[in-house]
Scaffold this motif. Structure first.
Motif, short mmCIF file in Angstrom:
data_model
loop_
_atom_site.label_atom_id
_atom_site.label_comp_id
_atom_site.label_asym_id
_atom_site.label_seq_id
_atom_site.Cartn_x
_atom_site.Cartn_y
_atom_site.Cartn_z
N HIS A 194 0.14 4.17 0.54
CA HIS A 194 -0.36 5.26 1.37
C HIS A 194 -0.48 4.86 2.85
CE1 HIS A 194 -1.02 7.13 -2.51
NE2 HIS A 194 -1.54 5.98 -2.89
N CYS A 209 -7.83 6.26 2.24
CA CYS A 209 -7.55 5.39 1.10
C CYS A 209 -7.70 6.19 -0.20
CB CYS A 209 -8.54 4.23 1.13
SG CYS A 209 -8.38 3.08 -0.23
N CYS A 240 -6.57 3.06 -4.92
CA CYS A 240 -5.68 2.68 -6.03
C CYS A 240 -5.77 1.19 -6.38
CB CYS A 240 -4.24 3.04 -5.70
SG CYS A 240 -3.49 2.01 -4.43
N ALA A 241 -6.24 0.37 -5.45
CA ALA A 241 -6.46 -1.07 -5.67
C ALA A 241 -5.18 -1.90 -5.80
CB ALA A 241 -7.37 -1.33 -6.86
N CYS A 265 0.85 -1.20 0.00
CA CYS A 265 0.00 0.00 0.00
C CYS A 265 0.88 1.24 0.00
CB CYS A 265 -0.94 0.01 1.21
SG CYS A 265 -1.88 1.56 1.30
N CYS A 284 -3.43 -3.02 -3.41
CA CYS A 284 -3.49 -4.06 -2.38
C CYS A 284 -4.28 -5.27 -2.88
CB CYS A 284 -4.08 -3.52 -1.09
SG CYS A 284 -5.68 -2.73 -1.31
S1 SF4 Z 1 -6.70 0.79 -2.32
FE1 SF4 Z 1 -5.42 -0.48 -1.04
S2 SF4 Z 1 -3.33 -0.01 -1.64
FE2 SF4 Z 1 -4.62 1.65 -2.43
S3 SF4 Z 1 -4.59 3.21 -0.81
FE3 SF4 Z 1 -6.37 1.93 -0.44
S4 SF4 Z 1 -5.63 0.41 0.99
FE4 SF4 Z 1 -3.83 1.32 0.07
#
Ligand code: SF4
Ligand SMILES: Cc1ncc(C[n+]2csc(CCOP(=O)(O)OP(=O)(O)O)c2C)c(N)n1
Ligand code: SF4
Ligand code: SF4
Length: 873
Positions: free
Chosen positions: A324, A368, A371-372, A322, A374
């Motif tokens: 972020h 969050c 961005c996906a 991740c 993860c």
């Molecule tokens: S979608 Fe997943 S990787 Fe992207 S910011 Fe949110 S938790 Fe982090």
């Protein structure tokens, strides 16, 4: 930050002839149409950084200023976040010349491209009476849209008799295949509502601009945008103006619970009221409190990951990737769940080390970016529903309230004891608290996971010198700071220097820290071991402090405990001196006071010099080389995006051959510079080349090794980036492709290996198995050359193949060499002549009768040193 763009049509100049070349016919029609609809129109657009609002408005200016007889001006106001902050576009159109640039404070059209902004600040402040308002609403129903507006906004709409229209732009964009890019949808609505041009003419002009803007990116992108235009007007609706709600919440940027400085100063800046903050409210010395990004709660994600505890294998990969620091894991005693919210998820921990404990993966929904990344890296498949994993993206809005409560509960659960974690295991290591969170980097950024990892491992004793680049922008742009501290108040000390001197700047940190710890050691010795009279500091405490190797977390925790004890003894000693009033031996009091202030330097500090490839390969290279040659204990992290990302993707010496970048529009004709190889020639520099998306454990290991090496270390970290023209959700997969095709090598060069008679270079990539062509053309930066100059692309691809193959063979050769066979080579200044990559530690060890053996380092896995045998395709 403000940027202006001004265009003029033919107003004020002789009218264009209607008998021009055929290519001008469309322009002439627009000119006449524009004259008929001519009016002075000052619209304001509130967008989200990276949602395309500014780009779309630039296109609108070109359409209106270029193709009608209006004058047009755009003035754009935004902060320096890489994405996700408020951008305000001030546009002006009219028949009279515009002679100055200034912001609009009275608009007859206000567009709000993000529903969230309505809760944050009064964006209708500048709306004229009777103005038109365009909203991007998450609701499809006109009535519901009115009902969900904040009370303060409803009241302004009624008071100023505003006309409100709305569209669920995210839905329209998604259905057109454009994911979250709403710019085209909102631009179409603007032209439809503003009447600046007749609708048909406006739509034709938008489509023409789309072809021009996105033509290079491929037919698919053009078609998606055109599809979005075509389906927009059917989804645009008028919002019925009702009676404002009786009461409502005031606009809020930061919660009331935030510290006073955050509420009174940073909150004001966030609320766009920075001009009203007096200079006296700002810190006098330029230092800012850390850990303030957590108060922003930007709510920029349309969808967030939702965890399924039954499918999760508890690997920790999602947490690691991740960018972020939004998704986190914890293990804890089940007793801690007594006050858990009803929707808080948990399950039994699978790891034997935590067999009787509970495990949770929790997302900070409001931080969050959606961005996906993860979800893409999650390896666990839901057998019952094969399209699902252990985390799946779901709409954020319905989950926001419940996940806010769950996040708050999660935060107050205790962090696992750092000294009990196995740092070579991702699932353990990722339990370490990140001390870099919620930065303003682009959603899915490939650089930030590396910084986050470094702060998890070393953040509580870390100093960071940051070169100018994306990392200095998302790392330290006001008003908030993503670098943060733990409950004990420890976190990275961070500063940004110039692009061209950052390595020297970081070396200065090292020199200063070392000097202060030497002083602390001298004082400690003089006040205990060397003191003639009785010392108030126990000798065994001093001996422990001086002899602790501080080689791991447990040692460091112990050292910190001893430092606290030392400070207590110093305080007691000073109290005795003060109470008996006796004249103390010369300078004793001063020495005690000095040691007390320097005692923290008895804990090993970790100095990091951080930046991008533009800094390390190009502009800061001279300094970097100087620092690597110094032999000092610094850790250099180069986040290699293979372009100058922060300034829009200019070519650097790290840009690979055949990639299109600014200043390399025809594809870069030269190969990438091998910075790692150059650093290895020193022999005493630890060098690693990593790609987290390809092998996460390898990255982790390199960070641990680099930091533990008592000398200069260089980590070159492959970082995917928006500049690559990729789907950012697949960024880690792109990293994997780069490695599996041989375009990026994984290796570690550890000078300590030579001391054990081993080859210090470990080539950790496996034999390339993927087609280089397929890997390259999965990224638009390479693919676009194929479209624009197919013959050149073919030639450069062939040369790129040769680069990869030659480099692979060279590394394979170097990594396979047996140092024992090379002891007869002459030496010069400690290194074997002609074989700079093999320090003569190996020769020395051989001469001392040590057998060259392959000694695996702690935590090694069978995958760690591949035996590459084949040549890349
Ligand atoms: S979608 Fe997943 S990787 Fe992207 S910011 Fe949110 S938790 Fe982090
Ligand atoms: C001497 C100097 N030249 C140019 C700039 C403008 N500038 C700021 S950041 C940047 C690009 C940084 O690129 P890179 O080091 O690759 O880092 P990235 O943004 O990719 O993380 C440039 C050119 C500057 N700040 N100083
Ligand atoms: S990546 Fe998937 S399986 Fe691994 S911890 Fe995260 S949710 Fe669980
Ligand atoms: S490195 Fe690329 S993805 Fe990351 S913040 Fe910079 S431009 Fe965005």
């Amino acid at each position: 930050m403000r940027a202006g763009l001004q265009r003029a049509g033919c107003g004020g100049r002789p009218p264009p002839s209607d008998h021009g070349a055929p290519a001008d016919h469309q322009r002439c029609r627009l000119r006449r149409a524009g004259a008929a609809h001519r009016r002075h129109l000052p619209p304001i657009f509130y967008g989200l950084g990276s949602d395309g609002t500014v780009g779309a408005n630039k296109n609108s200016i070109k359409i209106i200023g270029g193709d009608t007889d209006n004058y047009a001006q755009g003035y754009f106001v935004y902060d320096s976040k890489k994405s996700g902050s408020v951008t305000v576009s001030h546009l002006r159109f009219g028949p009279n010349p515009i002679r100055s640039t200034y912001l609009i404070d009275s608009a007859n059209f206000v567009a709000c491209h993000q529903w969230e902004f309505l809760q944050k600040f009064d964006l209708l402040d500048a709306a004229q009476t009777g103005a038109t308002v365009l909203l991007n609403t998450p609701f499809d129903d006109p009535q519901e849209t009115w009902m969900r507006l904040p009370q303060a906004i409803q009241q302004v709409i009624v008071d100023k008799q505003l006309k409100v229209s709305a569209i669920n732009a995210y839905k329209v964009a998604r259905e057109a295949g454009m994911r979250n890019r709403i710019n085209t949808v909102m631009q179409t609505c603007f032209f439809a509502l503003s009447g600046v041009l007749p609708r048909e003419a406006a739509i034709a002009a938008i489509k023409q601009a789309i072809r021009k803007t996105y033509g290079k990116k491929g037919e698919d992108i053009v078609n998606m945008n055109i599809k979005a235009v075509d389906s927009t007007l059917g989804n645009l609706f008028e919002v019925p103006i009702g009676t404002p709600a009786a009461e409502g919440m005031p606009y809020t940027w930061v919660p009331d619970t935030a510290p006073p400085f955050v509420c009174d100063v940073l909150g004001q800046l966030m609320a766009r009221k920075g001009d009203e903050v007096p200079v006296s409210a700002l810190p006098v010395d330029g230092t800012y409190p850390s850990g303030t990004s957590k108060y922003e709660k930007r709510n920029v994600a349309q969808e967030i990951p939702v965890w399924d505890p039954n499918v999760c294998v508890q690997c920790g990969k999602c947490v690691m990737m991740c960018p972020h620091a939004v998704i986190r894991s914890k293990v804890y005693d089940s007793g801690a769940l007594e006050s858990a919210p009803s929707t808080f998820k948990h399950t039994r921990a699978k790891d034997r080390a935590w067999s009787d404990q509970q495990f949770t993966i929790q997302v900070a929904a409001e931080d969050c970016t959606g961005c996906a990344l993860c979800v893409e890296v999650c390896p666990a498949k839901n057998k019952a529903e094969p399209s699902k994993k252990a985390i799946n993206m779901e709409p954020q809005l319905p989950l926001r309230e419940q996940e806010r409560t769950n996040w708050d509960f999660f935060l107050q659960l205790p962090n696992p004891d750092r000294t009990h974690l196995n740092l070579h295991k991702i699932s353990h290591q990722q339990m370490q608290e990140p001390l870099f969170e919620f930065s303003g980097a682009c959603a899915g950024c490939g650089e930030t996971p590396y910084i986050k990892l470094a702060t998890q491992l070393f953040g509580d004793r870390m100093l960071i010198a940051n070169a100018t680049g994306c990392s200095s922008i998302y790392g330290g742009n006001l008003p908030t700071t993503p670098y943060t501290h733990n409950a004990a108040g420890r976190g990275p000390a961070w500063s940004n220097s110039l692009f061209e001197d950052n390595a020297e700047f970081g070396l200065g940190f090292r020199v200063s820290v070392d000097k202060q710890s030497i002083q602390a050691i001298e004082l400690l010795k003089s006040l205990t071991l060397d003191l003639d009279e009785d010392s108030h500091i126990p000798q065994d405490l001093a001996v422990s402090l001086l002899n602790n190797a501080q080689a791991n977390e447990a040692d460091i925790a112990e050292q910190r405990g001893w430092v606290e004890s030392l400070k207590q003894h110093l305080e007691n000693w000073l109290a005795v001196l003060n109470s008996n009033g006796a004249v103390s031996p010369t300078g004793l009091r001063n020495r005690l006071v000095n040691l007390k202030s320097l005692a923290d330097y008895l804990v090993r500090k970790s100095v990091w010099i951080v930046g991008g490839d533009g800094w390390a390969y190009d502009i800061g290279y001279g300094g970097l080389d100087h620092v690597l040659a110094s032999g000092r204990n610094v850790n250099v992290l180069v986040m290699d995006t293979e372009v100058y990302s922060n300034t829009g993707g200019q070519m650097s010496k790290a840009t690979p051959r055949a990639a299109v970048a600014k200043f390399a529009a025809g594809g870069k004709p030269a190969p990438k510079k091998d910075l790692g190889l150059m650093a290895m020639t020193y022999g005493n520099v630890y060098v690693a080349s990593v790609a987290m998306g390809a092998r996460d454990e390898h990255t982790l290991r390199a960070f641990l090794e680099a930091e533990s090496y008592d000398g200069p270390s260089l980590i070159i970290a492959y970082s995917h980036c928006i500049a690559h023209g990729i789907n950012m959700a697949k960024g880690m997969e792109q990293q994997k492709m780069a490695v599996e095709s041989g375009r990026w090598l994984l290796y570690r060069y550890d000078p300590r290996k030579a001391e054990q008679c081993e080859n210090p270079l470990m080539l950790d990539s496996r034999t390339p198995k993927r087609s280089l062509e397929a890997a390259m053309y999965s990224e638009n930066r390479f693919k676009m050359l194929l479209r624009s100059k197919p013959e050149d692309a073919k030639k450069l691809l062939q040369q790129a193949r040769e680069d990869v193959s030659a480099r692979w063979h060279m590394y394979q050769y170097l990594a396979a060499r047996n140092p024992a066979d090379e002891t007869s080579l002459p030496t010069h200044q400690g290194y074997q002549v002609g074989h700079g990559l093999v320090p003569n530690g190996a020769a020395k060890a051989q001469a001392e009768g040590k057998r060259p053996t392959a000694v695996p380092t702690e935590g090694a896995t069978s995958e760690d040193s591949a035996s590459p045998t084949k040549t890349p395709a």
